[in-house]
Design a protein around this motif. Sequence first.
Motif, PDB file in Angstrom:
ATOM      1  N   GLN A  87      41.308   8.980  34.680  1.00  0.00           N
ATOM      2  CA  GLN A  87      39.895   9.188  34.364  1.00  0.00           C
ATOM      3  C   GLN A  87      39.729  10.569  33.766  1.00  0.00           C
ATOM      4  OE1 GLN A  87      37.298   8.574  37.681  1.00  0.00           O
ATOM      5  NE2 GLN A  87      35.442   9.113  36.580  1.00  0.00           N
ATOM      6  N   HIS A 103      35.776   8.480  30.350  1.00  0.00           N
ATOM      7  CA  HIS A 103      36.670   7.361  30.026  1.00  0.00           C
ATOM      8  C   HIS A 103      37.589   7.121  31.224  1.00  0.00           C
ATOM      9  CE1 HIS A 103      40.160   5.645  27.415  1.00  0.00           C
ATOM     10  NE2 HIS A 103      39.398   4.679  27.872  1.00  0.00           N
ATOM     11  N   GLU A 116      38.924  -1.059  32.037  1.00  0.00           N
ATOM     12  CA  GLU A 116      38.636   0.115  31.208  1.00  0.00           C
ATOM     13  C   GLU A 116      37.125   0.256  31.063  1.00  0.00           C
ATOM     14  OE1 GLU A 116      40.263   2.024  27.016  1.00  0.00           O
ATOM     15  OE2 GLU A 116      40.127  -0.159  27.205  1.00  0.00           O
ATOM     16  N   SER A 117      36.656   1.497  31.040  1.00  0.00           N
ATOM     17  CA  SER A 117      35.236   1.734  30.804  1.00  0.00           C
ATOM     18  C   SER A 117      35.041   3.049  30.074  1.00  0.00           C
ATOM     19  CB  SER A 117      34.453   1.757  32.134  1.00  0.00           C
ATOM     20  OG  SER A 117      34.863   2.833  32.942  1.00  0.00           O
ATOM     21  N   VAL A 118      33.999   3.097  29.272  1.00  0.00           N
ATOM     22  CA  VAL A 118      33.577   4.313  28.588  1.00  0.00           C
ATOM     23  C   VAL A 118      32.107   4.509  28.918  1.00  0.00           C
ATOM     24  CG1 VAL A 118      33.270   5.479  26.372  1.00  0.00           C
ATOM     25  CG2 VAL A 118      35.242   3.963  26.728  1.00  0.00           C
ATOM     26  N   SER A 164      44.315  -0.689  24.788  1.00  0.00           N
ATOM     27  CA  SER A 164      42.985  -0.109  24.982  1.00  0.00           C
ATOM     28  C   SER A 164      42.021  -0.581  23.899  1.00  0.00           C
ATOM     29  CB  SER A 164      43.083   1.417  24.955  1.00  0.00           C
ATOM     30  OG  SER A 164      41.810   2.019  24.883  1.00  0.00           O
ATOM     31  N   LEU A 166      40.268   1.336  22.402  1.00  0.00           N
ATOM     32  CA  LEU A 166      40.287   2.388  21.388  1.00  0.00           C
ATOM     33  C   LEU A 166      41.238   2.063  20.244  1.00  0.00           C
ATOM     34  CD1 LEU A 166      40.216   5.567  23.648  1.00  0.00           C
ATOM     35  CD2 LEU A 166      38.316   4.261  22.677  1.00  0.00           C
ATOM     36  N   LEU A 175      33.112   4.682  20.318  1.00  0.00           N
ATOM     37  CA  LEU A 175      34.527   4.418  20.578  1.00  0.00           C
ATOM     38  C   LEU A 175      35.401   5.013  19.483  1.00  0.00           C
ATOM     39  CD1 LEU A 175      34.410   0.719  21.847  1.00  0.00           C
ATOM     40  CD2 LEU A 175      34.327   2.834  23.181  1.00  0.00           C
ATOM     41  N   LEU A 178      35.689   8.705  20.164  1.00  0.00           N
ATOM     42  CA  LEU A 178      36.588   8.944  21.285  1.00  0.00           C
ATOM     43  C   LEU A 178      38.034   8.775  20.846  1.00  0.00           C
ATOM     44  CD1 LEU A 178      37.112   9.482  24.271  1.00  0.00           C
ATOM     45  CD2 LEU A 178      36.667   7.057  24.720  1.00  0.00           C
TER      46      LEU A 178
END
Length: 210
Positions: A87, A103, A116-118, A164, A166, A175, A178
Amino acid sequence: MRLIRHVKASNLLSFGPDGLDLELQDLNVLIGPNGSGKSNFLEVFELLKSLPRGEEDSNNLRGLISRGGGTNELFWKGGFFPYVSVQVLLTVEDIFLGYPLGHKFYINRLGFIEKESVRNPANEEHQSNVSTIYERNKYDRYSMFNFKTSKLEETKILPDFTLSILSQRLGNAYLSDLASTYERIRLYREWSFGRNTIFRTPQRADQRND
């Protein structure tokens, strides 16, 4: 600008379930004996750097784990845990300014990103309110939310559930910002100092100069 502000990791390499929990400053110096986890701390940034790389890139997450000896080497060996978790809280740069993002992701024992989280931290100090931008709770389904209201906008199937979000961008500006931030990470592991280093020794006259 301080890009990465806070790092947490658990069950990763030498970091057990209590894990790593470190707030970063503009300049950070790691001091400790051999085997204390300094190099493993840098591996967290190797993981972050690999996340935006896609299916065809040998330096993507799967490639990084494979070169490191597989998930058996990635996981902490002091017990059996199903996930490595990482994290980070960071400042993401866009064209005009920087804004904070959180993230978090989990790597399972197959070497896949399983959760996964943003998020957009509404309050960096207390984090009492957060706005979810992206969330994947299990394997191939993900949800996108409005940046300001956290209202669900869409739920779809992820094209490649092993990597991911990403690496797949999917047209979301936050995204993409990031991912671009992680791509800026550079690690220099083999720096040498002193009068006998290669940079201070006489150079051969027949070396390429193009």
